[in-house]
Each structure stands twice: as structure tokens, then as C-alpha cells.
Design a protein around this motif. Structure first.
Motif, PDB file in Angstrom:
ATOM      1  N   TRP A 172     -20.235  -9.115  -3.095  1.00 34.28           N
ATOM      2  CA  TRP A 172     -21.357 -10.081  -3.902  1.00 34.28           C
ATOM      3  C   TRP A 172     -21.700  -9.082  -5.024  1.00 34.28           C
ATOM      4  CZ3 TRP A 172     -24.740 -10.424   1.281  1.00 34.28           C
ATOM      5  CH2 TRP A 172     -24.249 -11.604   1.998  1.00 34.28           C
ATOM      6  N   LYS A 202     -17.255 -15.996  -9.064  1.00 31.16           N
ATOM      7  CA  LYS A 202     -16.654 -16.553  -8.064  1.00 31.16           C
ATOM      8  C   LYS A 202     -15.099 -16.577  -7.817  1.00 31.16           C
ATOM      9  CE  LYS A 202     -19.973 -19.294  -5.266  1.00 31.16           C
ATOM     10  NZ  LYS A 202     -20.319 -20.613  -4.685  1.00 31.16           N
ATOM     11  N   ARG A 231     -30.018 -17.038  -0.989  1.00 32.63           N
ATOM     12  CA  ARG A 231     -30.336 -17.601   0.075  1.00 32.63           C
ATOM     13  C   ARG A 231     -30.041 -16.880   1.207  1.00 32.63           C
ATOM     14  NH1 ARG A 231     -25.714 -20.095   2.148  1.00 32.63           N
ATOM     15  NH2 ARG A 231     -24.150 -19.975   1.145  1.00 32.63           N
ATOM     16  N   ASP A 273     -21.045 -13.268   6.455  1.00 38.02           N
ATOM     17  CA  ASP A 273     -21.063 -14.649   5.421  1.00 38.02           C
ATOM     18  C   ASP A 273     -19.743 -14.696   5.138  1.00 38.02           C
ATOM     19  OD1 ASP A 273     -22.531 -16.559   4.176  1.00 38.02           O
ATOM     20  OD2 ASP A 273     -22.166 -15.680   2.483  1.00 38.02           O
ATOM     21  N   PRO A 298     -25.773 -14.198  -3.405  1.00 38.62           N
ATOM     22  CA  PRO A 298     -26.703 -15.468  -3.187  1.00 38.62           C
ATOM     23  C   PRO A 298     -27.743 -15.109  -2.456  1.00 38.62           C
ATOM     24  CG  PRO A 298     -24.923 -15.097  -1.428  1.00 38.62           C
ATOM     25  CD  PRO A 298     -24.940 -13.897  -2.531  1.00 38.62           C
TER      26      PRO A 298
END
Length: 298
Positions: free
Chosen positions: A211, A216, A148, A157, A146
Motif C-alpha cells: 500500500w 495501482k 476503508r 486484503d 485505502p
């Protein structure tokens, strides 16, 4: 009417705004961020102190980047404002302890936003496991990187969700852990990790998180003495396998799940907590400290 302000209007802050704006008995009295990227009807501030002094909220949602949690939380505690902090409570264990001390000194209510506790399939799995002897727990939480996320890695996270969930659904303490991690695509933080745990009563648990996966996946698998459960946290489905026989046959049961948005349930519980003092399934700062000790000090 409970007056709630939102500090931090990134992706998660906007989700809080969307839901709080629709709930009865709540007034979103102010919004605060360093920049305003979207139009809002509510008063918008760029300074936390000014917002607290002007809007005088009863409670705040803290959805700023993790490294700012302590600074913002201490300002709110100093004003006697109840706080909901998005997970994790802080960037370091000591910062989280400082927040806890300030909260206790101010006598305010607080919680940490571990939203997966309110996923209907997690609640259903927790209920199913209540009377069973648990042997092992396996959690997978993977997906694409991600953009962000810049200030933390997958341990802070992502894995904090599942370290908390393991304790939440089993009601057992983590006695020992072994954590392996690597950095493959992230500039500064780990993006790939496997965590293994020993819990009380000889329960073994593990978490796979990264990641690096192009899609997902969020699932929990639990082996019990007489059954095996598969929970899909995205599809909100729960399947039990039981009545095992020597010829490898078994009975499959799809457990009934009333699907819902977890954040709605979490915020409804937070509002109830503000009114009654009953915490329900909300995660505490103490819970987050336990999780941070594992995720950060690995």
C-alpha cells in the motif's frame, strides 16, 4: 426468480447491489447494514436475523468486514440460505473451517468472492497456459493505502487474490513458501510484503504487494518453455513474447481480450450455480482456507 439479499453496503456491497439490480432472473429482496447511508427502494434491515426471517432470501451476499464473516455466515447457514462470501472467507483459518462445517451440515451452496478469477485477461491467460510448460509466475499488486481497510493488512486484503490466482491459472499446488512483510504507514497491520513459492513440477512463483505505491498496478508475468506472457489486469491486456532467437529478437503477439466487468461474470456464474449446481470458476471455501493458511500464518 431468485431472491438475493445483500448484507453489508460498503463499497463492495454497493457494487453487488448495482449489478444484481440489473440482472435478469434476480430479485434483490432485502438489504442489511448497521446504518443506512443511501436511499434504497428495497426493504432495509439493521439486524441480520430479522432480515432472514422477514425477507426469506434464497441466497445472500456477505460483504461485511472480514471479522464478521463467520457470525453472519453461520446465521445464514442455520436458516438454509445459500451464501456468497466476499474474500477472504474469514479472519482466521479456524473460522473459515467453522463456516465450511456449517455449510456442509446445512447442505447449502457456497462460494468465496475471488473476483479476479473472472477478469477476462485472467481467463485468457489461463487458456493460453493450458498446454504449456510453466517455469515461473510473478505477480505485482500494489497501490496507495485505502482508508476503508482497517481490520486487515495487505496479506489478507491483497495477497489472497494472487495466492488464489497462482493456483487457479497453473493448476498446481503450493508446496513451500517464504514471506517477508513490514509495516510502514499502517497503524496495526503489514502494508508491504513479498511472497515466494515453490509449486509442484518445480514451478517458482512470487508476489509483490504493498500500500506504498502512489498508483495501482495489477499484473501477472508468466515464463514458459517457449513463450513469455504479460497480463495487465487493470487494462485487461495480454501480450505473448515468443520465437526467441540467439540475437535477442522475438515475436510479439497481442492476445484478443473481450473486456468486461469481472464482478458481472462472477455474479452471473453464482446465479447459474444456484440454479444448476455447476460451480464453474467460483472459488470454494476450501480454496479460501488454503489461501488463508498461507496469508495469515506467515
Amino acid at each position: 426468480m431468485i431472491k438475493i439479499a445483500i448484507i453489508g453496503l460498503g463499497a463492495m456491497g454497493k457494487n453487488h447491489y448495482r449489478i444484481l439490480s440489473q440482472l435478469d432472473g434476480v430479485e434483490v429482496c432485502a438489504l442489511c447494514d448497521v446504518v443506512q447511508n443511501d436511499p434504497y427502494n428495497e426493504p432495509f434491515f439493521h439486524d441480520v436475523d430479522e432480515m432472514l426471517d422477514t425477507a426469506r432470501p434464497d441466497a445472500v451476499i456477505i460483504a461485511v468486514p472480514t471479522f464478521l464473516h463467520k457470525e453472519v455466515a453461520l446465521k445464514c447457514a442455520d436458516k438454509g440460505v445459500h451464501i456468497f462470501i466476499e474474500k477472504p472467507a474469514a479472519s482466521t483459518v479456524q473460522d473459515a473451517k467453522d463456516i465450511l462445517n456449517a455449510v456442509n451440515a446445512a447442505g447449502i451452496k457456497s462460494c468465496v468472492g475471488h473476483v479476479e478469477r473472472f477478469n477476462p485477461v485472467v481467463q485468457a491467460l489461463k487458456d493460453e497456459l493450458a498446454a504449456k510448460e510453466i517455469f515461473s509466475v510473478a505477480v505485482t499488486r500494489v497501490g496507495p493505502f485505502p482508508p476503508r481497510i482497517a481490520d486487515v493488512g495487505v496479506l489478507t486484503d491483497l495477497s489472497v487474490h494472487d495466492i488464489d490466482l497462482i493456483r487457479f491459472i497453473t493448476h498446481k499446488d503450493i508446496l513451500d513458501q517464504s514471506i517477508f512483510k513490514s509495516r510502514k504507514i499502517h497503524n496495526h497491520h503489514e502494508d508491504n510484503a513479498v511472497l515466494s513459492f515453490e509449486l509442484t513440477d518445480s514451478v517458482i512463483a512470487n508476489i509483490t504487494t504493498n500500500w506504498l505505491t502512489p498508483f495501482k498496478k495489477r499484473c501477472i508475468e508468466v515464463a514458459c518453455q517457449d513463450s513469455y506472457f504479460e497480463a495487465d489486469l487493470i487494462a485487461q491486456s495480454l501480450t505473448e513474447y515468443s520465437s526467441f532467437s540467439t540475437n535477442n529478437s522475438y515475436v510479439v503477439r497481442g492476445c484478443h481480450i473481450k473486456k468486461d466487468e469481472p464482478l458481472i461474470k462472477e455474479l452471473e456464474t453464482f446465479i447459474s450455480y444456484l440454479k444448476t449446481g455447476e460451480r464453474g470458476s467460483l472459488a470454494s471455501i476450501e480454496d479460501s482456507i488454503i489461501t488463508l493458511k498461507i496469508a495469515i500464518q506467515s
